[in-house]
Write a protein that holds these residues in place. Structure first.
Motif, PDB file in Angstrom:
ATOM      1  N   THR A  15      -6.275  -9.521   4.770  1.00  0.00           N
ATOM      2  CA  THR A  15      -7.443  -8.669   5.058  1.00  0.00           C
ATOM      3  C   THR A  15      -7.203  -7.245   4.578  1.00  0.00           C
ATOM      4  O   THR A  15      -8.048  -6.650   3.899  1.00  0.00           O
ATOM      5  CB  THR A  15      -7.700  -8.645   6.586  1.00  0.00           C
ATOM      6  OG1 THR A  15      -7.757 -10.000   7.033  1.00  0.00           O
ATOM      7  CG2 THR A  15      -8.948  -7.900   6.938  1.00  0.00           C
ATOM      8  N   GLN A  16      -6.045  -6.690   4.918  1.00  0.00           N
ATOM      9  CA  GLN A  16      -5.752  -5.303   4.539  1.00  0.00           C
ATOM     10  C   GLN A  16      -5.589  -5.171   3.021  1.00  0.00           C
ATOM     11  O   GLN A  16      -5.999  -4.162   2.446  1.00  0.00           O
ATOM     12  CB  GLN A  16      -4.502  -4.790   5.273  1.00  0.00           C
ATOM     13  CG  GLN A  16      -4.651  -4.710   6.781  1.00  0.00           C
ATOM     14  CD  GLN A  16      -5.813  -3.804   7.227  1.00  0.00           C
ATOM     15  OE1 GLN A  16      -6.189  -2.862   6.525  1.00  0.00           O
ATOM     16  NE2 GLN A  16      -6.390  -4.107   8.385  1.00  0.00           N
ATOM     17  N   ARG A  19      -8.920  -4.766   1.348  1.00  0.00           N
ATOM     18  CA  ARG A  19      -9.467  -3.407   1.541  1.00  0.00           C
ATOM     19  C   ARG A  19      -8.790  -2.410   0.589  1.00  0.00           C
ATOM     20  O   ARG A  19      -9.446  -1.516   0.057  1.00  0.00           O
ATOM     21  CB  ARG A  19      -9.266  -2.967   2.989  1.00  0.00           C
ATOM     22  CG  ARG A  19     -10.159  -3.799   3.887  1.00  0.00           C
ATOM     23  CD  ARG A  19      -9.950  -3.532   5.335  1.00  0.00           C
ATOM     24  NE  ARG A  19     -11.001  -4.219   6.063  1.00  0.00           N
ATOM     25  CZ  ARG A  19     -11.679  -3.727   7.075  1.00  0.00           C
ATOM     26  NH1 ARG A  19     -11.383  -2.525   7.521  1.00  0.00           N
ATOM     27  NH2 ARG A  19     -12.633  -4.418   7.659  1.00  0.00           N
ATOM     28  N   LEU A  20      -7.496  -2.601   0.416  1.00  0.00           N
ATOM     29  CA  LEU A  20      -6.770  -1.694  -0.490  1.00  0.00           C
ATOM     30  C   LEU A  20      -7.244  -1.867  -1.928  1.00  0.00           C
ATOM     31  O   LEU A  20      -7.361  -0.900  -2.685  1.00  0.00           O
ATOM     32  CB  LEU A  20      -5.261  -1.960  -0.398  1.00  0.00           C
ATOM     33  CG  LEU A  20      -4.582  -1.397   0.850  1.00  0.00           C
ATOM     34  CD1 LEU A  20      -3.232  -2.067   1.083  1.00  0.00           C
ATOM     35  CD2 LEU A  20      -4.382   0.113   0.718  1.00  0.00           C
ATOM     36  N   ARG A  23     -10.502   0.032  -2.299  1.00  0.00           N
ATOM     37  CA  ARG A  23     -10.365   1.496  -2.255  1.00  0.00           C
ATOM     38  C   ARG A  23      -9.608   2.071  -3.444  1.00  0.00           C
ATOM     39  O   ARG A  23      -9.902   3.159  -3.902  1.00  0.00           O
ATOM     40  CB  ARG A  23      -9.591   1.894  -0.994  1.00  0.00           C
ATOM     41  CG  ARG A  23     -10.500   2.114   0.170  1.00  0.00           C
ATOM     42  CD  ARG A  23      -9.677   2.414   1.383  1.00  0.00           C
ATOM     43  NE  ARG A  23     -10.504   2.340   2.554  1.00  0.00           N
ATOM     44  CZ  ARG A  23     -11.081   3.392   3.123  1.00  0.00           C
ATOM     45  NH1 ARG A  23     -10.880   4.575   2.601  1.00  0.00           N
ATOM     46  NH2 ARG A  23     -11.820   3.256   4.188  1.00  0.00           N
ATOM     47  N   GLU A 181     -10.042  -2.149  11.705  1.00  0.00           N
ATOM     48  CA  GLU A 181     -10.470  -0.843  11.151  1.00  0.00           C
ATOM     49  C   GLU A 181      -9.394   0.222  11.352  1.00  0.00           C
ATOM     50  O   GLU A 181      -9.146   1.049  10.474  1.00  0.00           O
ATOM     51  CB  GLU A 181     -11.766  -0.358  11.829  1.00  0.00           C
ATOM     52  CG  GLU A 181     -12.987  -1.207  11.522  1.00  0.00           C
ATOM     53  CD  GLU A 181     -13.291  -1.244  10.032  1.00  0.00           C
ATOM     54  OE1 GLU A 181     -12.965  -0.265   9.327  1.00  0.00           O
ATOM     55  OE2 GLU A 181     -13.837  -2.277   9.579  1.00  0.00           O
ATOM     56  N   THR A 184      -6.535  -0.274   8.992  1.00  0.00           N
ATOM     57  CA  THR A 184      -6.914   0.215   7.658  1.00  0.00           C
ATOM     58  C   THR A 184      -6.813   1.742   7.602  1.00  0.00           C
ATOM     59  O   THR A 184      -6.238   2.302   6.649  1.00  0.00           O
ATOM     60  CB  THR A 184      -8.370  -0.203   7.323  1.00  0.00           C
ATOM     61  OG1 THR A 184      -8.476  -1.605   7.510  1.00  0.00           O
ATOM     62  CG2 THR A 184      -8.738   0.158   5.898  1.00  0.00           C
ATOM     63  N   GLU A 188      -4.367   4.027   5.218  1.00  0.00           N
ATOM     64  CA  GLU A 188      -4.885   5.067   4.311  1.00  0.00           C
ATOM     65  C   GLU A 188      -4.242   6.414   4.591  1.00  0.00           C
ATOM     66  O   GLU A 188      -3.916   7.164   3.684  1.00  0.00           O
ATOM     67  CB  GLU A 188      -6.415   5.174   4.412  1.00  0.00           C
ATOM     68  CG  GLU A 188      -7.149   3.975   3.830  1.00  0.00           C
ATOM     69  CD  GLU A 188      -6.797   3.697   2.373  1.00  0.00           C
ATOM     70  OE1 GLU A 188      -6.489   4.650   1.628  1.00  0.00           O
ATOM     71  OE2 GLU A 188      -6.792   2.514   1.979  1.00  0.00           O
TER      72      GLU A 188
END
Ligand code: AMP
Length: 317
Positions: A15-16, A19-20, A23, A181, A184, A188
């Motif tokens: 999942t992470q 997201r990476l 981004r 969230e 994440t 970041e």
């Protein structure tokens, strides 16, 4: 940016990683996904991996290292990548270190998602239930029995990588039990700090390099001086040594002369004292004092002579 996501099965690496990817515009390289694709395509690698994966074991190091070595060469990985599920053993980590060094690629960070094992089982059960509800097929290794084996493998074979990367000052540990969230956001935040620290270090290195270029150190100039210039410098150096030696020799001679003179004087003053004593018998103490004075005068004279000789010697040299 080049990252590794470390964590036991069910920790949320996949999942992470996605997201990476969104981004940072980098690719996710998941050895698990690649192996599953190989199994589905029945490639030679897939045939080796199929049963091992189904039982929750680890595919041989050389197989996964070979897959990763090929994959990071591809164009889409140029901008950076996130390794998800690789490395899983110390030999795999060492092979990756060598691979990155050979390709002159820098690893930016290793993000460890730390989770509580009992919570993992509950997570995987929930994930399986949701997939079944959506009518999706469930992974053969997503059963509680196989998961226990994968967790044991993680503890024994993968957890030592925490030390491997913390020794290399690459490890960042994040609480994987937080809501997705928040995990994440934390990733970041730490990545921004890593990037800033890297930029600062790079700027400092540039500053040092430009300062060095502007005023090379003595050592550096010595090393880079052409042979003729070095010879010239060497030729001028002994002059100082000669001067120094001359002064030293002059001092020595002066000392010797003074010593000699002092001896002479002491002899003469001894003679003087004797003489004085003799005369004293007739003329008393005043004559003795006068003779001693005479002796002191002689000493001064000889010392003066010696110092003049020393000076002459220095000039001559
Ligand atoms: P994953 O999707 O990362 O949980 O991986 C699924 C399975 O693929 C694992 O249980 C292993 O059997 C195999 N596998 C994935 N990555 C590796 C690796 N780096 N080394 C050995 N086996 C792996």
């Amino acid at each position: 940016m080049r990252l590794i996501l470390l964590g036991p099965p069910g920790a949320g690496k996949g999942t992470q990683a996605q997201r990476l990817v969104q981004r940072h515009g980098i690719v996710q390289l998941s050895t698990g996904d690649m192996l599953r694709a190989a199994v589905a395509a029945q490639t030679p690698t897939g045939l080796i991996a199929k049963d091992i994966m189904a039982s929750g074991g680890l595919v041989p190091d050389e197989v996964v290292v070979g897959i990763i070595a090929d994959r990071i060469e591809q164009d889409d990985a140029r901008n950076g990548f996130i390794l998800d599920g690789f490395p899983r053993t110390v030999p795999q980590a060492e092979a990756l270190d060598a691979l990155l060094t050979e390709k002159k690629l820098k690893l930016d960070a290793v993000i460890e998602l730390r989770v509580n094992e009992s919570a993992l089982l509950a997570r995987v059960e929930k994930r399986v239930a949701e997939m079944l509800e959506r009518g999706e097929s469930v992974r053969a290794d997503d059963t509680p029995e196989v998961l226990s084996k994968r967790l044991a493998n993680y503890r024994e074979q993968t957890e030592p990588l925490v030390h491997h990367y913390s020794d290399k000052r690459k490890l960042i540990t994040i609480d994987g039990m937080m809501p997705i969230e928040e995990v994440t956001a934390e990733i970041e935040r730490v990545l921004a700090a890593v990037t800033k620290a890297d930029e600062t270090a790079r700027a400092a290195r540039r500053k040092v390099a430009s300062r060095r270029a502007a005023s090379p150190s003595k050592k550096a100039s010595k090393a880079t001086k052409p042979a003729r210039a070095r010879k010239k410098a060497a030729a001028s150096k002994p002059k100082r040594t000669v001067k120094k030696t001359t002064r030293k020799a002059a001092k020595k001679v002066a000392k010797k002369t003074v010593k000699k003179a002092a001896k002479k004087v002491s002899k003469s003053s001894r003679g003087g004292r004797k003489k004085a004593a003799k005369v004293a018998g007739n003329r008393g103490n005043r004559t003795l004092k006068a003779t001693a004075k005479k002796g002191r005068k002689a000493t001064k004279k000889v010392a003066k002579k010696a110092s003049k000789a020393a000076k002459r010697l220095t000039k001559r040299r």
